[in-house]
Structure formats: structure tokens, C-alpha cells
Write an enzyme that holds these catalytic residues in place. Sequence first.
Site, PDB file in Angstrom:
ATOM      1  N   LYS A 199      41.440  48.393  48.338  1.00  0.00           N
ATOM      2  CA  LYS A 199      40.213  48.909  47.732  1.00  0.00           C
ATOM      3  C   LYS A 199      39.264  47.743  47.488  1.00  0.00           C
ATOM      4  CE  LYS A 199      38.269  49.513  43.954  1.00  0.00           C
ATOM      5  NZ  LYS A 199      36.832  49.444  44.369  1.00  0.00           N
ATOM      6  N   GLY A 252      39.814  39.462  40.393  1.00  0.00           N
ATOM      7  CA  GLY A 252      38.669  39.958  39.653  1.00  0.00           C
ATOM      8  C   GLY A 252      38.650  39.390  38.247  1.00  0.00           C
ATOM      9  N   SER A 253      38.065  40.131  37.331  1.00  0.00           N
ATOM     10  CA  SER A 253      37.866  39.622  35.970  1.00  0.00           C
ATOM     11  C   SER A 253      39.162  39.641  35.171  1.00  0.00           C
ATOM     12  CB  SER A 253      36.815  40.460  35.246  1.00  0.00           C
ATOM     13  OG  SER A 253      37.328  41.745  34.934  1.00  0.00           O
ATOM     14  N   THR A 254      39.210  38.780  34.168  1.00  0.00           N
ATOM     15  CA  THR A 254      40.381  38.709  33.293  1.00  0.00           C
ATOM     16  C   THR A 254      40.563  40.009  32.520  1.00  0.00           C
ATOM     17  OG1 THR A 254      40.281  36.304  33.089  1.00  0.00           O
ATOM     18  CG2 THR A 254      41.363  37.499  31.300  1.00  0.00           C
ATOM     19  N   VAL A 256      39.757  43.137  33.379  1.00  0.00           N
ATOM     20  CA  VAL A 256      40.361  44.161  34.230  1.00  0.00           C
ATOM     21  C   VAL A 256      41.803  43.789  34.561  1.00  0.00           C
ATOM     22  CG1 VAL A 256      40.240  45.302  36.474  1.00  0.00           C
ATOM     23  CG2 VAL A 256      38.146  44.868  35.189  1.00  0.00           C
ATOM     24  N   GLY A 257      42.049  42.520  34.811  1.00  0.00           N
ATOM     25  CA  GLY A 257      43.408  42.071  35.112  1.00  0.00           C
ATOM     26  C   GLY A 257      44.377  42.344  33.985  1.00  0.00           C
ATOM     27  N   GLU A 274      44.693  37.188  40.224  1.00  0.00           N
ATOM     28  CA  GLU A 274      43.852  35.979  40.294  1.00  0.00           C
ATOM     29  C   GLU A 274      42.574  36.327  39.565  1.00  0.00           C
ATOM     30  OE1 GLU A 274      40.901  33.835  41.014  1.00  0.00           O
ATOM     31  OE2 GLU A 274      41.023  34.431  43.120  1.00  0.00           O
ATOM     32  N   CYS A 308      35.032  31.976  41.464  1.00  0.00           N
ATOM     33  CA  CYS A 308      35.945  31.968  40.325  1.00  0.00           C
ATOM     34  C   CYS A 308      36.265  30.552  39.865  1.00  0.00           C
ATOM     35  CB  CYS A 308      37.224  32.734  40.660  1.00  0.00           C
ATOM     36  SG  CYS A 308      38.057  32.157  42.148  1.00  0.00           S
ATOM     37  N   GLU A 404      33.179  33.186  31.219  1.00  0.00           N
ATOM     38  CA  GLU A 404      32.826  33.106  32.631  1.00  0.00           C
ATOM     39  C   GLU A 404      31.501  33.833  32.852  1.00  0.00           C
ATOM     40  OE1 GLU A 404      35.114  33.463  36.827  1.00  0.00           O
ATOM     41  OE2 GLU A 404      35.234  35.246  35.556  1.00  0.00           O
TER      42      GLU A 404
END
Length: 504
Positions: A199, A252-254, A256-257, A274, A308, A404
Site C-alpha cells: 500500500k 513513515g511517521s513515529t 503511525v508506527g 522505519e 527521514c 520532525e
Amino acid sequence: MTTANDLSQISEKARSFIHSQKGLFIDGQSRPASDGSTISVVDPSSGEEIARIADASAQDVDAAVGAARRALTDRAWVDMQPYRREALMLALAAAIEAEVESLAEIETLNSGKLIANTRLFDAELPVHSLRYVAGWASRLNGETMNLSVPYLPDLRFSGFTKRYPVGVVAAITPWNVPLCMAVWKLAPVLATGCTIVLKPAEQTSLTALRLAELCAEVGIPDGVINVITGRGASAGRMLVEHPGVDKINFTGSTEVGRGIAISAARSFKKYNLELGGKSPLIITETADLDQAIPGAAWAIYGNSGQNCCAGSRMLVHEKHYDAVLSGVREIAASLQLGPGLDPASQLAPLSSRMHRDRVALHVDAARAAGADVSGGEAVDGPGSYFTPAVIAGLDPDHPTAQEEIFGPVLCAFSFTSDEEAITLANQTRFGLGASVWTRDIDCADRYFDALQAGTVWINTHNILDLALPFGGDKESGVGLELGREGVLAHTKLRSGVKAHPKMR
């Protein structure tokens, strides 16, 4: 300045793909979303719609995962010998190589990035990635060993291990390096015999769809590769939570991770994350300023800061602080903003107006806090252009210096000793990358050991290689991509014990 991309400049192949109808790629076929929903695709240089993509529903996600699960047991894939998987990967690399220019043009229109960058990193680097990882297909091995079993001294045993595909991989990629990240996640899947549901970010899905077509053209069996397009909050979430997924590979972003890790823990899915970064770039007392000043500028302004590992915190020894700050500001002020297809452009627009507004809020907050800010202004007119910013005099704990931003925004600080620099560098919740600039090898070694980052560069920044594992410390992620470790992360290891008859 010219603000919008000129579509008359692109090749007929790129133009034809941009204007074609785009569906989900499931089980070797393109199909519309089950409910007919679509999402607008916008050129960041103009803000105008250039295409529409399907917005996957729960039914579509289920179909894609189902296709991947079926392919995982299809004898055409399961019984395929390693050398044949390697050959397919090399064929895919050749197919991408034949379309480097059109893929770069599509990516530039979709992401807004400079054509030189999309050609090098989104079109050419995937070719090298596939060729590197292809070699691992025939080099995945277990081990054999003599076992002691000391509690059964009169019997003899031997042990062995064997690697198997981890299963169905859900890969979710970001919008900043779209095709490159898609191939980085696809390559180890093919080498190890897994299957994948990819995706891509909803803003930049076009090249992933063309990649799926190329996979079919070179003969990769149906269902091995599936691409669903849609929003992260819906299609992405449903994919992560699907019980048919065995491993999640997310960039992606922390924030969402973190949610993905919580979701995966409920069903004990494997995952690789990551995530974000706030990477320090440290210019020591012994640095070569002719190398360090342009290095610092491009560490943050490359790809408009949308990296990143961008060197967004510049720490400079007090001896050089004024000279470095002046030099970086001079470079920032000289950069020519413009559309990605214009070869004269040095800094492209940000990915969207919404993202530009978020970047601007961080710079405005630094101004409000009394920092010395140069640049950092939204450009009037079409597109999402933003001038590169240099911020000095900000408290290191200020949110602009800690969060970030993912834009062309550099925060500069001075230090008086290596110990102070290391403390400042590690004073963040992130730990993805860091660089140290010095002509003293002992100094470089001290920083390398002390910095809390997954990758530490010496006299360079943001250089990645396919053979070198890449990942983050702290809130910058879990697990590794690239290199041997990135391939093996797509396998599961099974141990065996064999009893041997007694010697007569």
C-alpha cells in the site's frame, strides 16, 4: 520563477500512463475499488489534479490479502527454484531500467520532486536494489551442528536449521521516495519466496501501480505481488489489522508506527518499522569547512528536507559557528525554487499545501520564540513552494528543534566541547541518523561509539548502500532494512534435531 511543470516536456509513455485508468492490482489483474471510490492525485508544482486512483475498501483489502495467501501455497511459487526467483528479479530490474526516464517523469509529476532526484533515487536505484537482493535468493541457508545434549550422554544427536518464507508481507510506503521504497520492500519478498500486499502513500501511488504492471509483464506469478491504493487511515489500517498478514513492513511517521506496533502485538505479527528522525550533523573543531558547509546545507535541503535522515539539527564548534552559519545561509538563499521538470530548479515544492502549512507552523513557532530565522516563507502563487529556512538562537528543547518537520528547515546550535556536542546530539527521542565532520580519526571514533543512532556518517550525510543494514534506535524504529539483515528478516528459522543410532 516558473512554478508549474510543463506536461509537454514528458515522454509519450509517461503521458499515456498518467492519463490511463488506474485500479487496484490484485491477483495479477487491475480492478476498480469495489465501491467505485477514487482519490485525486495532485501535482505539487501546480496544485492541479493529474490523475485519480482507486480508494480500496475492506472488501478490496481482503481480496488482496487472500490473493497473497493463495499464492503463498501455489506450487508455481512454492516450488520455484531459487535461481528462477533470482532470474525473475533480474528481469524486473531490466524492465525498470528500460523505463527509467518515464518512471522518473511520472514520479516528478506525482511527488513534485526534482527530475534529477527521481531519476537517480526512484528509477535507477531500484534497479541496483533488485540486482543486489536477487543474489540472496540462492544464498539463503541454514546450518548443521553436532549437539552435546549432556543429560543424555550415551546417545548421539545432530542439529540443523532451515529458513522458510515468513509469509504474507503487508508493506506500507511513504510519499517522499515512492518507487525506491516500494522496491526496497518488494525485493526481499521475492528473494525469500514470500508474497506481498503493497500500500503506497495515497499522495504518490502512481509508480507503484506501474511497478505492479511490470511485475506481471516479466512473469511473476499472479497473487505474489498485489498493490492496493487508498488512505492510510482506512486501507492502511485494515491491511495492518488483517488476520491473513504475517509481517508488517512500514516506513513513515513515529506516531503511525507506534499504532502499528500496538496492533501487531495483539496478534503477534512480526513487524519492521522505519520511522521518524531529527538527525544531528556535528561540525567539530577539526572539520574541513570547505567540505562541511555545503555538506550541511545539502544534508537538510536535499529533496526539500523531505528525508527521514535529513540533517535538521546542525551542531557547530564555537570556533567555526559564525562562519558555518553564514556559509549555510548563503547557500540556502541562493537555491532556485522551481518545478521538478525544470532542469534549472534546485529546490522543488513540498509534497502538498497541507504539508507546507505544517512546516510553516514550526518556523512561525521559532520566530515567536525569538529565534533568528532566515528564509522559511511560503511562496505566493500555485503549488506548495517554501523557501529554505535557517534557525539560530533557539532553545534546544523547543518543539521546532525536537520534532520532525520533514521540510527544508535547519536548526543551528554551537558547542564548546565534544562532550557537550554528544549530549546535545543525543538529546532527542529519535535515533535514526547522525553525522560527524572531522579530520581527526580518533575524534570520529569517539563520536561513532557515543552517538545514539542507527547510522553514523563520517564526513558525509544521508548516504545509504544496499549492502549496509539500515534502521533506527529509540523512537526511530524497530528492525533493519537492506543488507543481509533486511533479507533474513523476511524468513523464519526452524530448528531440527536428529537422533542417531548407537554405534555397534
